[in-house]
Design a protein around this motif. Structure first.
Motif, PDB file in Angstrom:
ATOM      1  N   PHE A 298       0.859  -1.183   0.000  1.00  0.00           N
ATOM      2  CA  PHE A 298       0.000   0.000   0.000  1.00  0.00           C
ATOM      3  C   PHE A 298       0.898   1.236   0.000  1.00  0.00           C
ATOM      4  O   PHE A 298       2.092   1.152   0.308  1.00  0.00           O
ATOM      5  N   LYS A 299       0.333   2.362  -0.344  1.00  0.00           N
ATOM      6  CA  LYS A 299       1.079   3.616  -0.405  1.00  0.00           C
ATOM      7  C   LYS A 299       0.951   4.360   0.932  1.00  0.00           C
ATOM      8  O   LYS A 299      -0.148   4.475   1.485  1.00  0.00           O
ATOM      9  N   ALA A 300       2.064   4.855   1.428  1.00  0.00           N
ATOM     10  CA  ALA A 300       2.071   5.663   2.653  1.00  0.00           C
ATOM     11  C   ALA A 300       3.005   6.846   2.443  1.00  0.00           C
ATOM     12  O   ALA A 300       3.902   6.805   1.593  1.00  0.00           O
ATOM     13  N   ARG A 301       2.790   7.903   3.203  1.00  0.00           N
ATOM     14  CA  ARG A 301       3.611   9.105   3.086  1.00  0.00           C
ATOM     15  C   ARG A 301       4.710   9.102   4.150  1.00  0.00           C
ATOM     16  O   ARG A 301       4.461   8.773   5.322  1.00  0.00           O
ATOM     17  N   ILE A 302       5.921   9.461   3.735  1.00  0.00           N
ATOM     18  CA  ILE A 302       7.038   9.531   4.678  1.00  0.00           C
ATOM     19  C   ILE A 302       6.961  10.842   5.460  1.00  0.00           C
ATOM     20  O   ILE A 302       6.956  11.920   4.878  1.00  0.00           O
ATOM     21  N   ASN A 315       9.214   6.960   9.683  1.00  0.00           N
ATOM     22  CA  ASN A 315       7.892   7.300  10.202  1.00  0.00           C
ATOM     23  C   ASN A 315       6.959   7.593   9.032  1.00  0.00           C
ATOM     24  O   ASN A 315       7.259   8.437   8.182  1.00  0.00           O
ATOM     25  N   LEU A 316       5.839   6.878   9.014  1.00  0.00           N
ATOM     26  CA  LEU A 316       4.912   6.931   7.887  1.00  0.00           C
ATOM     27  C   LEU A 316       3.550   7.443   8.326  1.00  0.00           C
ATOM     28  O   LEU A 316       3.174   7.340   9.503  1.00  0.00           O
ATOM     29  N   ARG A 317       2.791   7.941   7.366  1.00  0.00           N
ATOM     30  CA  ARG A 317       1.389   8.323   7.575  1.00  0.00           C
ATOM     31  C   ARG A 317       0.561   7.598   6.530  1.00  0.00           C
ATOM     32  O   ARG A 317       0.775   7.718   5.341  1.00  0.00           O
ATOM     33  N   PHE A 318      -0.379   6.792   7.004  1.00  0.00           N
ATOM     34  CA  PHE A 318      -1.277   6.045   6.126  1.00  0.00           C
ATOM     35  C   PHE A 318      -2.705   6.434   6.507  1.00  0.00           C
ATOM     36  O   PHE A 318      -3.240   5.969   7.508  1.00  0.00           O
ATOM     37  N   LEU A 323       2.549   5.020  11.315  1.00  0.00           N
ATOM     38  CA  LEU A 323       3.229   3.733  11.280  1.00  0.00           C
ATOM     39  C   LEU A 323       4.735   3.967  11.362  1.00  0.00           C
ATOM     40  O   LEU A 323       5.232   5.033  11.002  1.00  0.00           O
ATOM     41  N   VAL A 324       5.448   2.942  11.816  1.00  0.00           N
ATOM     42  CA  VAL A 324       6.911   2.983  11.822  1.00  0.00           C
ATOM     43  C   VAL A 324       7.415   1.760  11.072  1.00  0.00           C
ATOM     44  O   VAL A 324       6.972   0.631  11.326  1.00  0.00           O
ATOM     45  N   MET A 325       8.352   1.985  10.154  1.00  0.00           N
ATOM     46  CA  MET A 325       8.980   0.913   9.387  1.00  0.00           C
ATOM     47  C   MET A 325      10.461   0.873   9.739  1.00  0.00           C
ATOM     48  O   MET A 325      11.114   1.913   9.805  1.00  0.00           O
ATOM     49  N   ARG A 326      11.002  -0.314   9.996  1.00  0.00           N
ATOM     50  CA  ARG A 326      12.428  -0.477  10.305  1.00  0.00           C
ATOM     51  C   ARG A 326      13.104  -1.154   9.117  1.00  0.00           C
ATOM     52  O   ARG A 326      12.727  -2.257   8.742  1.00  0.00           O
ATOM     53  N   VAL A 327      14.100  -0.481   8.544  1.00  0.00           N
ATOM     54  CA  VAL A 327      14.748  -1.012   7.341  1.00  0.00           C
ATOM     55  C   VAL A 327      16.263  -0.916   7.476  1.00  0.00           C
ATOM     56  O   VAL A 327      16.778  -0.104   8.262  1.00  0.00           O
ATOM     57  N   PRO A 328      17.007  -1.745   6.721  1.00  0.00           N
ATOM     58  CA  PRO A 328      18.469  -1.593   6.688  1.00  0.00           C
ATOM     59  C   PRO A 328      18.849  -0.279   6.010  1.00  0.00           C
ATOM     60  O   PRO A 328      18.017   0.322   5.310  1.00  0.00           O
TER      61      PRO A 328
END
Length: 366
Positions: A298-302, A315-318, A323-328
């Motif tokens: 799905f699409k979310a805004r950073i 940190n995202l806004r859906f 929401l929080v996403m953890r990535v390398p």
């Protein structure tokens, strides 16, 4: 060493406040059990009841095979380490370690043996002639641990012993406590509000909230299979993302329809279709949201990007949902841009929206 058994243990203060609601569980002989939860959850009250510093309103508490409800603290064969070091400032390390043993009438040879053993176990041998004011916070906390260690008790009680230390020292002393437990094999009960301490130290963890036990299990079992929304949100940093909505079947498969009208694709998730049309809470750990354009995306805004070295918190806004996403470490779109986020369906957690309890395996697809 000894096991500790709570059987319906309850604590009610004179003003009617219930601090502990009927706790029943057992700490095995030689186990390091952590009691964790927010302030006021009852964890320190449980520890103080084991120490004999709080009266038990109802239920039975055993240390070993002995009921200790009415046993004086000095006769319980326990040793306690507090948040405050409480060292005698005018005494050397050696004298601080020996003081309690001398009060109990141990002979000089026995005192010397125990002090030397504790000093060696905690790396304090070269500091025995120092005064507390000449030591760092971590060293003073080790002296406080040593003062308990020389008692050679059946049970160690540790009440937030690292909360006065900075982050680096907390990590160092935490490691020392874990090593000490492995070396001694003594029963330890450790109280903390810090979920990182709980996850890294405990062989098992008791999660408490408002005086009630929420779940007891090994650290990773709690993380991977929380019993309810409280446990799911309390353990994990950043916290688990939580989405509330209705389960429906669309053209692309199962989806969670949020109140604002957005859809979160759930196709491939292990949820029983019997929940179709029902209200659910879906939990997803930050590491189980990843950039991607698969079927479950799905699409979310950073809204923010936080590099912390070996990983990035995004940190995202859906819709209205944060929401929080953890990535390398990687190149990401700029703050304010949209990003395609993929859900890992097999890693989702489902909870009953009304009760907050985990939807158990028998309600899930086999």
């Amino acid at each position: 060493m000894a096991k500790v058994q709570f059987d319906g243990v309850r604590k009610v203060y004179d003003n009617g406040q219930v601090a502990v609601h009927g706790a029943s569980f057992e700490i095995a002989d030689g186990e390091l059990m952590v009691l964790v939860g927010p302030s006021g959850c009852g964890k320190s009250t449980l520890l103080r009841m084991v120490a004999g510093l709080e009266e038990i309103s109802a239920g039975t508490l055993r240390i070993g095979e002995r009921v200790v409800n009415d046993v004086a603290p000095k006769d319980r064969d326990i040793a306690m380490v507090f948040q405050n070091y409480a060292l005698y400032p005018h005494m050397t390390v050696a004298d601080n370690l020996a003081f309690g043993l001398k009060l109990r009438g141990h002979d000089k040879a026995e005192v010397q043996r125990r002090v030397q053993g504790a000093a060696e176990a905690l790396g304090l041998t070269s500091m025995l002639d120092k005064l507390p004011r000449a030591m760092s916070g971590g060293q003073r906390q080790r002296v406080a641990l040593g003062r308990a260690l020389v008692r050679e008790p059946s049970v160690f009680l540790l009440d937030e012993p690292l909360s006065n230390l900075d982050a680096k020292l907390r990590h160092s002393v935490r490691t020392e406590i874990a090593q000490l437990h492995r070396k001694l094999g003594t029963t330890m009960i450790y109280v903390t509000h810090d979920q990182v301490e709980a996850m890294t130290l405990g062989q098992r963890i008791v999660v408490l909230n408002e005086g009630q036990i929420q779940q007891i299990d090994a650290p990773m079992a709690l993380y991977e299979r929380p019993a309810n929304l409280f446990v799911a949100g309390f353990l994990g940093s950043p916290a688990m993302n939580v989405l509330r909505g209705g389960l429906q079947r669309g053209a692309a498969g199962l989806a969670l329809l949020l109140p604002e009208g957005e859809e979160v694709p759930l196709d491939g998730a292990a949820i029983d279709p019997a929940w179709l049309g029902g209200e659910l809470v879906v939990g997803v750990r930050p590491e189980h949201l990843q950039p991607g354009q698969g079927a479950a995306s799905f699409k979310a805004r950073i809204e923010g990007i936080e590099p912390v070295g070996n990983e990035i918190f995004v940190n995202l806004r859906f819709g209205t949902q944060a929401l929080v996403m953890r990535v390398p470490p990687q190149i990401l779109p700029a703050v304010g841009d949209d990003i395609s986020v993929e859900v890992l369906p097999a890693a989702l957690h489902f909870f009953d929206a009304a009760r907050g309890e985990r939807i158990e395996a028998q309600r899930q697809a086999a």
